[in-house]
Motif scaffolding. Structure first.
Motif, PDB file in Angstrom:
ATOM      1  N   ASN A   2       0.836  -1.197   0.000  1.00  0.00           N
ATOM      2  CA  ASN A   2       0.000   0.000   0.000  1.00  0.00           C
ATOM      3  C   ASN A   2       0.876   1.254   0.000  1.00  0.00           C
ATOM      4  OD1 ASN A   2      -1.863   2.070   0.481  1.00  0.00           O
ATOM      5  ND2 ASN A   2      -3.150   0.752   1.752  1.00  0.00           N
ATOM      6  N   TYR A  18     -10.854   8.919   2.232  1.00  0.00           N
ATOM      7  CA  TYR A  18     -10.601  10.285   2.681  1.00  0.00           C
ATOM      8  C   TYR A  18      -9.125  10.678   2.500  1.00  0.00           C
ATOM      9  CZ  TYR A  18     -15.140   9.392   4.810  1.00  0.00           C
ATOM     10  OH  TYR A  18     -16.453   9.060   5.011  1.00  0.00           O
ATOM     11  N   TRP A  19      -8.465  10.062   1.530  1.00  0.00           N
ATOM     12  CA  TRP A  19      -7.037  10.295   1.333  1.00  0.00           C
ATOM     13  C   TRP A  19      -6.739  11.751   0.992  1.00  0.00           C
ATOM     14  CZ3 TRP A  19      -2.732   8.737   2.920  1.00  0.00           C
ATOM     15  CH2 TRP A  19      -1.539   8.957   2.225  1.00  0.00           C
ATOM     16  N   ASN A  20      -7.574  12.359   0.172  1.00  0.00           N
ATOM     17  CA  ASN A  20      -7.338  13.767  -0.185  1.00  0.00           C
ATOM     18  C   ASN A  20      -7.405  14.672   1.039  1.00  0.00           C
ATOM     19  OD1 ASN A  20      -6.917  13.256  -2.906  1.00  0.00           O
ATOM     20  ND2 ASN A  20      -9.085  13.454  -3.415  1.00  0.00           N
ATOM     21  N   LYS A  45       0.104   4.239   0.295  1.00  0.00           N
ATOM     22  CA  LYS A  45      -0.352   5.193   1.320  1.00  0.00           C
ATOM     23  C   LYS A  45       0.308   4.893   2.657  1.00  0.00           C
ATOM     24  CE  LYS A  45      -4.859   6.067  -0.848  1.00  0.00           C
ATOM     25  NZ  LYS A  45      -4.651   5.200  -2.018  1.00  0.00           N
ATOM     26  N   ILE A  98      -6.748  13.746   4.105  1.00  0.00           N
ATOM     27  CA  ILE A  98      -5.555  13.446   4.900  1.00  0.00           C
ATOM     28  C   ILE A  98      -4.347  14.204   4.356  1.00  0.00           C
ATOM     29  CG2 ILE A  98      -3.943  11.612   5.544  1.00  0.00           C
ATOM     30  CD1 ILE A  98      -6.368   9.690   5.516  1.00  0.00           C
ATOM     31  N   LYS A  99      -4.181  14.194   3.039  1.00  0.00           N
ATOM     32  CA  LYS A  99      -3.037  14.874   2.434  1.00  0.00           C
ATOM     33  C   LYS A  99      -3.079  16.378   2.686  1.00  0.00           C
ATOM     34  CE  LYS A  99      -3.506  13.324  -1.767  1.00  0.00           C
ATOM     35  NZ  LYS A  99      -3.210  13.106  -3.205  1.00  0.00           N
ATOM     36  N   LEU A 103      -4.787   2.563   9.261  1.00  0.00           N
ATOM     37  CA  LEU A 103      -4.835   2.012   7.904  1.00  0.00           C
ATOM     38  C   LEU A 103      -4.794   0.485   7.914  1.00  0.00           C
ATOM     39  CD1 LEU A 103      -2.989   3.191   4.749  1.00  0.00           C
ATOM     40  CD2 LEU A 103      -2.592   0.871   5.540  1.00  0.00           C
ATOM     41  N   VAL A 118      -9.126   5.076   4.827  1.00  0.00           N
ATOM     42  CA  VAL A 118      -7.978   5.891   4.412  1.00  0.00           C
ATOM     43  C   VAL A 118      -8.040   6.172   2.919  1.00  0.00           C
ATOM     44  CG1 VAL A 118      -5.459   5.963   4.248  1.00  0.00           C
ATOM     45  CG2 VAL A 118      -6.554   5.052   6.309  1.00  0.00           C
ATOM     46  N   ASP A 119      -8.422   5.179   2.128  1.00  0.00           N
ATOM     47  CA  ASP A 119      -8.563   5.390   0.683  1.00  0.00           C
ATOM     48  C   ASP A 119      -9.625   6.442   0.386  1.00  0.00           C
ATOM     49  OD1 ASP A 119      -6.642   3.526   0.124  1.00  0.00           O
ATOM     50  OD2 ASP A 119      -8.035   1.896  -0.295  1.00  0.00           O
TER      51      ASP A 119
END
Length: 420
Positions: A205, A233-235, A207, A237-238, A223, A230-231
């Motif tokens: 992964n 809401y990844w944006n 991420k 998180i970044k 994760l 996590v996938d």
């Protein structure tokens, strides 16, 4: 079981070449994975169960002056103490990440140096693609999850709850990992994350690699258990990481983000996704979401009431105002949906909550003597027979025969309404 392919044959061959536990690893397991005591008796000093030597000590935590072990001194009459623990040694063999699982069994006796026994229970072999192979002892039927046939050989086994549980126990601090895992951000600690889950995430992964290199250990932990969150809401998180946001309570933060989504908020807005006081923001949106759900429930109830009312009028309007009597008992229909609920509450029956008002094949009547309701009656519209005649709380009604005679005498009236 026997190896089924060349990869399993290779793993089994390498498994047989692994080194035994070192003296340092054995000593660490003895001093760190079990509770260590110094036993005090009514007469004499405390006796360290690690080295077997005596020293003066008060009850409580102390350090043995002979072996340096941190022990708890306690007054007792006990002469023998038996302990056991599981621990893991993490190493690397060629391109495989290996988690070796051990059982330590030790019997402490007064005046004798501890001499623990060690048994290797199994091994996880993780290749560079994140696929795992288990080498272990055979499990036996038993009450406990860790029932093993200790005389069985280490062979290829199916993964199971016992191996997964043991692999999540104590980890020896000196860890050796493959170059790939080291490149992907591993920093010589599992951070109390399940080692198998952690290594598989770092190998498969991207991420997990990004978060580990950024030092976001709690996000890596989350994760390994909730990769889909996590996938999704990844944006967000970044963005939070880019602005230096500190994730103090990761599960609560994800709950908060999900509530923002429920309220149709912008999940790319730094001011929203990075609250200064997460607890206060979380509690605020709990109230907002609850209000929204209550409004949605009321709107759904309103729409359902409109639909129920339309259907009710279609099915039952022809019977509105229908009444019959023998001079003592009066029967009449329920002409509104509210009437069904009121009768249900008053008589403690489900005529309203079970939506009898929308039953197309039956008709509900209520029976009174004067102003006192004595029964609620459901009759079949096909032949005017009584389906049920209930008193208070679904009890029997002493006037059921008299009520049946009234309905029978007025069958033609009901049939006339049915044909209208």
């Amino acid at each position: 079981m026997k190896p089924r392919n060349k990869k399993q044959e290779q793993i089994l061959a390498m498994s047989g070449q692994l080194r035994p536990l070192t003296t340092a690893q054995r000593q660490w397991a003895l001093t760190h994975t079990i509770d260590n005591y110094a036993l005090k008796y009514k007469k004499g000093n405390a006796v360290c169960l690690i080295c077997g030597k005596e020293f003066e000590a008060e009850d409580g935590k102390c350090t043995c002056p002979h072996c340096g072990a941190k022990v708890e001194a306690k007054t007792t009459t006990q002469r023998v103490v038996r302990e056991r623990s599981y621990f893991n040694i993490i190493t690397a063999v060629k391109d495989f990440q290996v988690i070796r699982m051990f059982l330590m069994v030790v019997e402490f006796r007064k005046g004798m140096k501890a001499n623990p026994a060690f048994i290797e229970i199994g091994q996880y072999w993780i290749d560079r693609h994140g696929f795992t192979t288990v080498v272990g002892l055979q499990r036996t039927l038993g009450h406990y999850i860790d029932s093993f046939a200790f005389g069985s050989p280490l062979e290829i086994r199916k993964d199971n709850d016992a191996f997964q549980h043991i692999a999540d126990q104590w980890v020896y601090p000196r860890i050796k990992v493959t170059d790939t895992i080291k490149r992907n951000g591993f920093k010589n600690s599992t951070y109390q994350i399940h080692p198998v889950s952690l290594f598989k995430a770092l190998l498969t992964n991207p991420k997990a690699e990004t978060l580990m290199k950024a030092g976001e250990v709690e996000l890596v932990r989350y994760l390994t258990y909730h990769p889909n969150d996590v996938d999704k809401y990844w944006n967000s998180i970044k963005i939070a990481m880019r602005h230096g946001y500190k994730f103090d309570d990761v599960p609560k933060w994800f709950d908060y983000i999900r509530m923002l989504e429920t309220m149709d908020k912008d999940l790319h807005s730094p001011s929203l996704i990075m609250p200064e006081d997460l607890t206060a923001a979380h509690d605020l949106y709990v109230r907002k979401v609850n209000r929204k759900r209550e409004e949605e429930r009321r709107e759904a109830d309103r729409k359902r009431a409109i639909e129920d009312q339309a259907k009710f009028i279609e099915l039952k309007s022809r019977y509105f105002g229908l009444s019959m009597s023998d001079g003592e008992i009066n029967l009449h229909t329920l002409d509104t949906i509210d009437d069904y609920y009121e009768v249900g509450n008053r008589m403690n029956i489900c005529v309203g909550s079970a939506h009898y008002f929308n039953k197309s094949e039956s008709l509900v009547l209520v029976a009174y003597i004067g102003t006192k309701q004595i029964a609620t009656i459901e009759i079949a519209l096909s032949d005017c027979s009584i389906i049920q005649c209930r008193g208070y709380a679904n009890g029997s009604c002493e006037y059921s025969k008299q009520i049946a005679e009234i309905i029978k005498a007025n069958t033609s009236l009901i049939e006339e309404r049915k044909r209208a």
